[in-house]
Write an enzyme that holds these catalytic residues in place. Structure first.
Site, PDB file in Angstrom:
ATOM      1  CG  ASP A  24      -1.696   0.891   1.386  1.00  0.00           C
ATOM      2  OD1 ASP A  24      -2.899   0.521   0.652  1.00  0.00           O
ATOM      3  OD2 ASP A  24      -1.398   2.640   2.060  1.00  0.00           O
ATOM      4  CD  GLU A  26      -1.542   6.171   2.516  1.00  0.00           C
ATOM      5  OE1 GLU A  26      -2.127   7.016   2.003  1.00  0.00           O
ATOM      6  OE2 GLU A  26      -2.469   5.008   2.981  1.00  0.00           O
ATOM      7  CG  HIS A 165      -6.749   6.852   3.872  1.00  0.00           C
ATOM      8  ND1 HIS A 165      -7.161   6.599   3.686  1.00  0.00           N
ATOM      9  CD2 HIS A 165      -7.606   7.126   5.141  1.00  0.00           C
ATOM     10  CE1 HIS A 165      -8.252   6.699   2.706  1.00  0.00           C
ATOM     11  NE2 HIS A 165      -9.006   6.744   3.512  1.00  0.00           N
ATOM     12  CG  ASP A 170      -4.735   1.664   4.945  1.00  0.00           C
ATOM     13  OD1 ASP A 170      -4.674   1.630   5.524  1.00  0.00           O
ATOM     14  OD2 ASP A 170      -4.809   2.309   4.131  1.00  0.00           O
TER      15      ASP A 170
END
Length: 584
Positions: A24, A26, A165, A170
Site C-alpha cells: 500500500d 500513500e 490511510h 492498510d
C-alpha cells in the site's frame, strides 16, 4: 502416445505455495505524473503466514498538501529526514522479489511504483499483480456490503488491523481481506495461481468443478473431443497445446455461452495427438463431419455444400448440384448454400445470354421475356443454333476454369451502363453477385489441380529442426511425418509415401471434404513450403479468376464478407474479467 503427468506443477502453482507481497502507498495526490510517494508499506505472506514486513516514509521532494496531511497524518516534518524514492524503491523491490504483488485498487499503487521506477532508472521486474478490489467485486455481494472499499471489506472479513490511510496498517488489513477472498474462491474450486488469474464471476461453479477433465492431457498439438456420459461427442477442437487449450474452457478466457452448457454435459475429454498442426486441423474437420457435434458451429454443414455446373445437353444451362462434378465438366464451387450459388448464377446471366429456362430443348418452343430484352439468344425458338450458342457456353467455361478477363470486361461495361442510368443500387447488386462468382471460380481453379494430382509430397522446416513432411493424394491429406534434426529427410519421405493412405477417386464423389483440401492448399501455398515430388500438374490460369478477384476485392472491402468455408474467430477475453494480470 501416452500422456504422462510428471509433476503436480503441470496443474498450476497451488495458492498455498505462492508468495504474496501486499503493498500500500500513500502519496501527495492522485497522479504519478506530478505527485510523489510519501510512504510505502508491505507485508510478505505465504500459506497464510506472515514472513516479513516493510515500511518506510519517503521524502517526496515537494510539499504535502494540507488535505493529504489531514487524511493520512503524514506531515512535511515527518518526511523531512526520510529517504528519497531513489533509495526507498530499490529496498522495496528487493523485499518484494520473486512474489505476486497484491494491492487494493492495484492500478493506483502499481502505476505510482512503475512511474517511480521509470524516473529513477530502476528496472521494473514485471510482477504478476492481484487486485483485491477486482476480486471482491466478483465475490462480495451488495447484500454483504454497500461498497467494496477496503474499510468495508475489512469489517466483513474481521481484519485484525483497521485501515486508516497509513501504508503498513492498510497493507495489514489487505492481508486479512486477501485471505478471506482466497478462502471463498477455494470453496468454488479455485486452487492454483493460474486459476485465480482467470477467475471471473462469469465462470460457473460447474465449469470450475470440471477443471479436472484437463488433468493428464498432453502438452502436444492435436485434436480434443469433449464427450458426454454416453460417449456422444459434444465438441471437437484443435490446438497446438491440447492441455493448455482445454484448461481455458474452465476459466474466464472462455466467454462463449454455449460452451458453459457443453462443459456441464461433458464427462471426459479425449485427446488425439498429431505430429503436425496441419494434421490436427484436418482431423478436426473430419471428426466434426463424422460426429456432427451439437456444440460445433463450423464445418457441420460441409456435406450441404453445393456446386454450380453446366448441364450436358445441346443447349447447356447452369444448374445447382449437391455432388461435385467429377466428369470434367465446367463447374465452380463449393458454395455454402443454394442462395450464394444462385448469386453466382445471376452474375453469369448478367453478362452472358445463357438460357435460363429449365426445360430440355428438343425442338422449337415458345419464347420467354428474356429474348425480348436481349438477355437470351432464343435457342428455344430457333433464333440461335448450336454453334452460336456454344460460343456463349465457351465464355462461361472460360470464367469457370480459364481466362476470366473477358467476363470482367463485360461486367465493367454493364456497371458503366447502370451508373449512366443512375441505377447505383442495381450496379452494387450486380457487382456483389459477380464477386461471389469470381470467388467460387477462384476457389475451384485453386482446388481442381490439387484434387486431380495423384500424389504431391511437400516439406517445411520444423520449428525444432528437421522437416514437416506432408503427402497429399487427390486433395486428401494421406499422411504426415516429421524428420528429426540431422536425419536424412528423404528416408522419411520414402517411408511416408509407403505408409500413406491409399486414395482412389470415386465417380461423383471427391476423396476429401472441400474444407480439408482448402486447409491443405493453404499450407502448401506458404512461402517456406517446398515441393519434394509431384505426380500430376499443379497450376492456375494466368488470367484466371484469382487475378480478377484480387482486383475486385478492394472495391467491396466495406461490404459484408461471405465467409464461405473460412474458420470461425474466438473472441479474446477482456482484460476486465480477471483480477490477476501482468504488470510489465
Amino acid at each position: 502416445m501416452q500422456a504422462i503427468q510428471s509433476t503436480f506443477d503441470d496443474l498450476g502453482t497451488p495458492l498455498a505455495e505462492v508468495t504474496f507481497v501486499v503493498v500500500d502507498l500513500e502519496s501527495t495526490g492522485g497522479s504519478p505524473a506530478d505527485c510523489g510517494i510519501t510512504e510505502i508499506g508491505a507485508v510478505r505472506v505465504r500459506g497464510g503466514e506472515v514472513l516479513g514486513e516493510f515500511q518506510t516514509l519517503v521524502n517526496p521532494a515537494e510539499p504535502i498538501p494540507a488535505f493529504i496531511s489531514v487524511l493520512t497524518g503524514i506531515t512535511d516534518a515527518m518526511v523531512a529526514d526520510a529517504p528519497r524514492i531513489e533509495s526507498a524503491l530499490p529496498a522495496f523491490l528487493e523485499f518484494a522479489r520473486d512474489s505476486v504483488l497484491v494491492a487494493h485498487n492495484a492500478g493506483f499503487d502499481i502505476t505510482f511504483l512503475k512511474a517511480a521506477a521509470a524516473r529513477t532508472g530502476a528496472a521494473w521486474p514485471g510482477f504478476d499483480v492481484l487486485d483485491t478490489l477486482q476480486l471482491a467485486r466478483h465475490l462480495v455481494t451488495r447484500d454483504e456490503a454497500p461498497n467494496h472499499k477496503l474499510s468495508s471489506l475489512a469489517r466483513i472479513f474481521c481484519a485484525r488491523t483497521t485501515p486508516d490511510h497509513r501504508a503498513l496498517h492498510d497493507a495489514r488489513a489487505t492481508v486479512d481481506v486477501l485471505h478471506g477472498l482466497l478462502e471463498r474462491v477455494g470453496n468454488l474450486g479455485v486452487q492454483t495461481l493460474e486459476e485465480l488469474g482467470s477467475y471471473s464471476s462469469r465462470v460457473t461453479p460447474t465449469q470450475r468443478r470440471k477443471a479436472f477433465l484437463a488433468e493428464g492431457l498432453p502438452h502436444a498439438p492435436g485434436v480434443y473431443l469433449f464427450k458426454d456420459r454416453d460417449g456422444q461427442v459434444l465438441y471437437v477442437g484443435t490446438s497446438r497445446d491440447i492441455r493448455s487449450r482445454v484448461r481455458t474452457y474452465f476459466t474466464a478466457a472462455e466467454q462463449r455461452s454455449r460452451m458453459a452448457d457443453m462443459v456441464r454435459l461433458a464427462h471426459v475429454v479425449h485427446p488425439v495427438v498429431c505430429q503436425t498442426p496441419l494434421e490436427a486441423q484436418v482431423r478436426e474437420v473430419r471428426l466434426i463431419d463424422e460426429h456432427s457435434p451439437r456444440f460445433n458451429r463450423r464445418s457441420k454443414n460441409a456435406r450441404r455444400a453445393v456446386w454450380v455446373r453446366l448441364t450436358h445437353e445441346r443447349f447447356p444451362r447452369l444448374s445447382v448440384v449437391r455432388t461435385p462434378p467429377t466428369d470434367g465438366s465446367a463447374s465452380i464451387g463449393p458454395f455454402r448454400s443454394r442462395a450464394v450459388a444462385q448469386q453466382a448464377i445471376d452474375a453469369v446471366h448478367e453478362i452472358l445470354p445463357l438460357r435460363q429456362c429449365t426445360k430440355r430443348l428438343s425442338g422449337p418452343s415458345s419464347a420467354c421475356a428474356l429474348l425480348d430484352i436481349g438477355r437470351c439468344g432464343g435457342p428455344c425458338v430457333g433464333q440461335q443454333d448450336v454453334e452460336a450458342y456454344a460460343a456463349v457456353v465457351a465464355e462461361c467455361e472460360a470464367i469457370f476454369r480459364g481466362d476470366a478477363r473477358p467476363g470482367a470486361e463485360r461486367l465493367q461495361a454493364r456497371l458503366v451502363e447502370l451508373a449512366r442510368q443512375e441505377r447505383f443500387e442495381d450496379a452494387a447488386t450486380v457487382r456483389d453477385r459477380f464477386v461471389q462468382l469470381i470467388r467460387a471460380a477462384a476457389r475451384a481453379q485453386r482446388l481442381a489441380p490439387l484434387t486431380a494430382a495423384p500424389e504431391l509430397v511437400a516439406a517445411r522446416r520444423h520449428h525444432e529442426g528437421g522437416w514437416e513432411l506432408v503427402c497429399v493424394r487427390h486433395g486428401r491429406l494421406a499422411g504426415t511425418a516429421v524428420s528429426p534434426r540431422g536425419a536424412d529427410p528423404m528416408v522419411h519421405v520414402a517411408t511416408l509415401r509407403a505408409t500413406a493412405e491409399v486414395v482412389a477417386p470415386e465417380e461423383g464423389r471427391l476423396p476429401a471434404l472441400a474444407e480439408e483440401t482448402e486447409l491443405v492448399l493453404r499450407w502448401l501455398e506458404q512461402p517456406d513450403v517446398r515441393i519434394v515430388d509431384l505426380e500430376g500438374v499443379w497450376s492456375c490460369p494466368v488470367g484466371g479468376a484469382g487475378r480478377i478477384r484480387q482486383e475486385l476485392e478492394p472495391a467491396i472491402a466495406a461490404a459484408a464478407e461471405v465467409r464461405g468455408f473460412d474458420r470461425d474467430q474466438v473472441l479474446a477475453p477482456t482484460a476486465r474479467g480477471s483480477a490477476l494480470r501482468r504488470a510489465g
